[in-house]
Design an enzyme around this catalytic site. Structure first.
Site, PDB file in Angstrom:
ATOM      1  N   ASP A 185       0.848  -1.182   0.000  1.00  6.42           N
ATOM      2  CA  ASP A 185       0.000   0.000   0.000  1.00  6.42           C
ATOM      3  C   ASP A 185       0.892   1.244   0.000  1.00  6.42           C
ATOM      4  OD1 ASP A 185      -2.110   1.674   0.235  1.00  6.42           O
ATOM      5  OD2 ASP A 185      -2.661   1.093   2.276  1.00  6.42           O
TER       6      ASP A 185
ATOM      7  N   ASP B 249      -3.420   2.507  -5.709  1.00  8.34           N
ATOM      8  CA  ASP B 249      -2.228   2.512  -4.864  1.00  8.34           C
ATOM      9  C   ASP B 249      -2.091   1.320  -3.933  1.00  8.34           C
ATOM     10  OD1 ASP B 249      -4.368   3.273  -3.340  1.00  8.34           O
ATOM     11  OD2 ASP B 249      -3.231   4.697  -2.130  1.00  8.34           O
ATOM     12  N   GLU B 250      -2.874   0.282  -4.120  1.00 11.85           N
ATOM     13  CA  GLU B 250      -2.646  -0.890  -3.286  1.00 11.85           C
ATOM     14  C   GLU B 250      -2.979  -2.171  -4.036  1.00 11.85           C
ATOM     15  OE1 GLU B 250      -5.326  -1.427   0.067  1.00 11.85           O
ATOM     16  OE2 GLU B 250      -6.628   0.157  -0.712  1.00 11.85           O
TER      17      GLU B 250
END
Lengths: 354, 378
Positions: A4, A99-100
């Site tokens: 993350d 983003d993860e």
């Protein structure tokens, strides 16, 4: 493994604009137009600024905060780059958002590469290639890995060894569990359920009252039990291509040719997604707008153009034999894919960058 | 125009230019062959705009001239004639040709040669000379690895690099890469590189046949076309714009294990295993073994709910062999490269189950074939 980014948008801005580094910044809409905070740098979080907070509130908390307009095109590109870095480590990557992502590294661990090694290697690669930090959680299941990555931010690395799930989870506040938002947590606190342990020790009847059909799942994840696999591709029901004809026709040769072309289009999409299907479907819309669909299931999964065209043409010609209709639209589709689990069992690897 | 030539020669020439004649086109004239005379020769040209093929045959030219006529009709008729002298005369009204051979004759309507697209000429630029059989071998070893679907158009082409006395041809789709390096017959002073459609280069290979005349090729200064001279046949091809990926970086620099096997053994084992792989996404599992009986490659495949199979072949194994000396490939990719390598020894190099494997052949030092493996559960 769950990876993350730390304050993703804000971190990208601070990376690209050195003057923003080490300063409280937020990415989001302008305060005069009631914008909200999309991402807050760690410097601004010290002032109590959080994501989704109205921009005006954020500025009240810290008037020195620099407000930056988001550059989504850049974030998407960075996201694409980081997913590539992830895929260098393992092809089994399940992106959750820009983003993860979850990464299945079971095969690396089976190859005697230790979890800290894998995680450090990943963090180091992301840093050297993108100049951004990530927080990583490694655990035996997706839900524990996600919690692990979130508790030690930024630039964190938390490893929960098999068997260590319960000691790790129990002392944590219930909010760490996925699916427990502010409303649910308020309810839980009223019942003095504050930690994961409090939740795990509740009888099922109470949990059912709060979570309904989701209770079993909540009970399981609060005990660190989660058997869902990393899904590299969201399952798709079918892939198809259709075209409306310029002029309605009953000409067998024309129709055959179009079916062949559409089969090629479908094959191209299948190939790109590395999917194979067992059922080929033909859709025809007649001049009077009635739609007929015909499908055929084959013993071998199809992917390439000729494999799709063959049954599709067979269906078409069968239809044409018994009809003198004109057609205005033709579609070819493939469904009956391998389940996502099968897909990640076997995967043709590609050259990087090709 | 009034010429005569031998049926055999005309038939052969029509077969050659027929490869470039468009079979289906919005431009009907492209289904024609252009016939003209030049320096006492009969010149035939066909083009589909991607490539153009021109060939010359000996003829007795009474009067010069040119015309275009339907290629398919002409060659079908000529092929059915006896092997004797054919007399060809053009008729102005209606525009047509008459053909006479022994007691057979035909009139075929033609069109004005002005309608025929001009064939690009390449008369500038360095001429590169290559041994014909080496070039043909290069094409056979490289072209099949080019992409056939054009989601990345540049990969449907073959990258050609020429540098002083060496040439490199490379083709890749997303999953495999074939590179062939060889020597030119004569060194050239300028380096050059271009991307040519794989299909065009395959035609060049086909036209070389068993020929032994050096093949010469030239590229237009603007880099838009290449011209290949193969004996008395010329083929002009469009070149492709764009930049080819850096293929050299895809070739592994080292390996963990290398196995030298007889290709006849390896090909048989791959073919046998492919029968079962057909139902299982084409997966062949290959395990390298090195025990007291010597080195071996074990090739297996399984089809769910159908059955499985395993084959073993002897080989000379290099590198430390362990449980991880294994890799899985799509059977098609392996079968295709082994197929072009022919008789002799093949070297098979692997590093890990998720990094590319390399196939080379003894006696073909310039050739490297890289294949991406399949990720499988073992």
């Amino acid at each position: 493994m769950h990876a993350d980014f730390d304050a993703f948008y804000a971190a990208v801005e601070q990376r690209d604009f050195p003057e923003l580094r080490n300063r409280p910044i937020v990415v989001g809409g302008s305060p005069s137009r009631r914008g909200v905070v999309a991402s807050a740098s760690y410097e601004s979080r010290k002032f109590g600024i959080k994501s989704a907070m109205p921009m005006s509130t954020a500025l009240k908390k810290c008037p020195e905060t620099v407000v930056v307009s988001p550059r989504f095109v850049v974030y998407r590109e960075v996201s694409r780059q980081v997913m590539e870095v992830f895929r260098d480590i393992t092809p089994l990557v399940e992106p959750l958002s820009l983003d993860e992502a979850y990464l299945d590294v079971t095969h690396l661990i089976a190859n005697n590469i230790s979890p800290p090694q894998i995680a450090r290697n990943l963090k180091q690669k992301v840093w050297s290639k993108l100049g951004l930090t990530i927080s990583v959680g490694v655990a035996s299941s997706k839900s524990v890995a996600k919690i692990a990555s979130s508790i030690n931010k930024p630039d964190g690395l938390t490893i929960v060894r098999p068997g260590g799930e319960i000691p790790f989870l129990y002392p944590l506040p219930v909010e760490v569990l996925w699916g427990i938002g502010p409303k649910t947590s308020a309810k839980l606190h009223l019942l003095s359920i504050d930690t994961v342990q409090d939740l795990a020790s509740q009888p099922m009847e109470i949990l059912s009252g709060i979570f309904g059909s989701n209770a079993t799942h909540i009970k399981e994840i609060s005990n660190g039990i989660d058997t869902t696999a990393v899904i590299t591709q969201r399952e798709r029901k079918s892939i198809s291509s259709e075209t409306t004809l310029l002029v309605d026709t009953s000409d067998a040769e024309d129709l055959n040719e179009i079916v062949m072309r559409l089969s090629g289009d479908v094959a191209e999409s299948l190939l790109k997604k590395n999917m194979r299907g067992r059922t080929v479907k033909l859709k025809l819309k007649r001049s009077d707008f009635t739609v007929v669909t015909r499908q055929k299931t084959i013993s071998e999964k199809v992917q390439i153009s000729s494999e799709i065209a063959e049954p599709a043409l067979e269906l078409l010609n069968l239809e044409l034999e018994n009809s003198h209709e004109k057609y205005r639209l033709i579609g070819v589709g493939v469904s009956g894919f391998a389940t996502s689990e099968n897909l990640q069992d076997e995967m043709q690897l590609r050259f990087e960058g090709l | 125009m009034h010429v005569s030539c031998l049926q055999q020669n005309l038939s052969r020439a029509l077969a050659i230019v027929g490869r470039a004649v468009a079979t289906r086109s919005n431009l009907p004239v492209l289904q024609n062959v252009k016939i003209s005379t030049e320096d006492g020769m009969l010149v035939l040209t066909g083009t589909n705009l991607d490539i153009a093929i021109t060939t010359r045959i000996g003829a007795q030219v009474e009067t010069e001239g040119e015309i275009t006529i339907p290629a398919r009709l002409l060659s079908d008729f000529v092929n059915s004639l006896p092997d004797d002298r054919i007399e060809i005369k053009s008729v102005v009204e209606p525009l047509s040709v008459s053909l006479d051979c022994q007691r057979f004759s035909a009139n075929i309507n033609g069109t004005d040669p002005e309608e025929f697209p001009p064939i690009p000429t390449v008369d500038e630029g360095a001429t590169i000379k290559v041994d014909p059989q080496l070039l043909k071998d290069t094409v056979t070893h490289v072209a099949f690895a080019a992409a056939t679907e054009d989601s990345r158009p540049v990969l449907t082409g073959i990258k050609v690099e020429v540098n002083q006395s060496d040439f490199t041809f490379a083709a890749a789709d997303g999953f495999r890469l074939a590179v062939y390096e060889g020597k030119l017959l004569e060194p050239i002073s300028e380096a050059m590189e271009f991307i040519i459609p794989a299909k065009a280069l395959q035609e060049v290979g086909r036209l070389i046949g068993t020929g032994d005349t050096a093949v010469e090729f030239t590229v237009t200064p603007a880099g838009t076309h290449a011209l290949f001279n193969i004996g008395n046949v010329e083929i002009v091809s469009q070149l492709m714009p764009g930049s080819f990926p850096n293929f050299r970086s895809l070739i592994p620099a080292e390996y963990k294990n290398r196995v030298i096997v007889q290709n006849s053994d390896f090909s048989r084992a791959v073919k046998t295993s492919s029968i079962f792989a057909r139902d299982g996404s084409g997966i062949l599992r290959i395990q390298i073994v090195n025990d007291e009986d010597g080195g071996k490659l074990s090739i297996s495949s399984r089809a769910e709910e159908v059955g499985d199979n395993q084959g073993e072949i002897d080989g000379v194994v290099e590198g430390d062999v362990d449980e991880e000396s294994r890799i899985a490939f799509n059977n098609k990719y392996l079968a295709e490269v082994l197929d072009v390598l022919g008789e002799g020894e093949v070297s098979f190099e692997i590093t890990s189950a998720s990094s590319p494997g390399v196939v080379r052949a003894t006696g073909k030092e310039g050739y490297t074939h890289v294949v991406m493996p399949m990720f499988v559960q073992w």
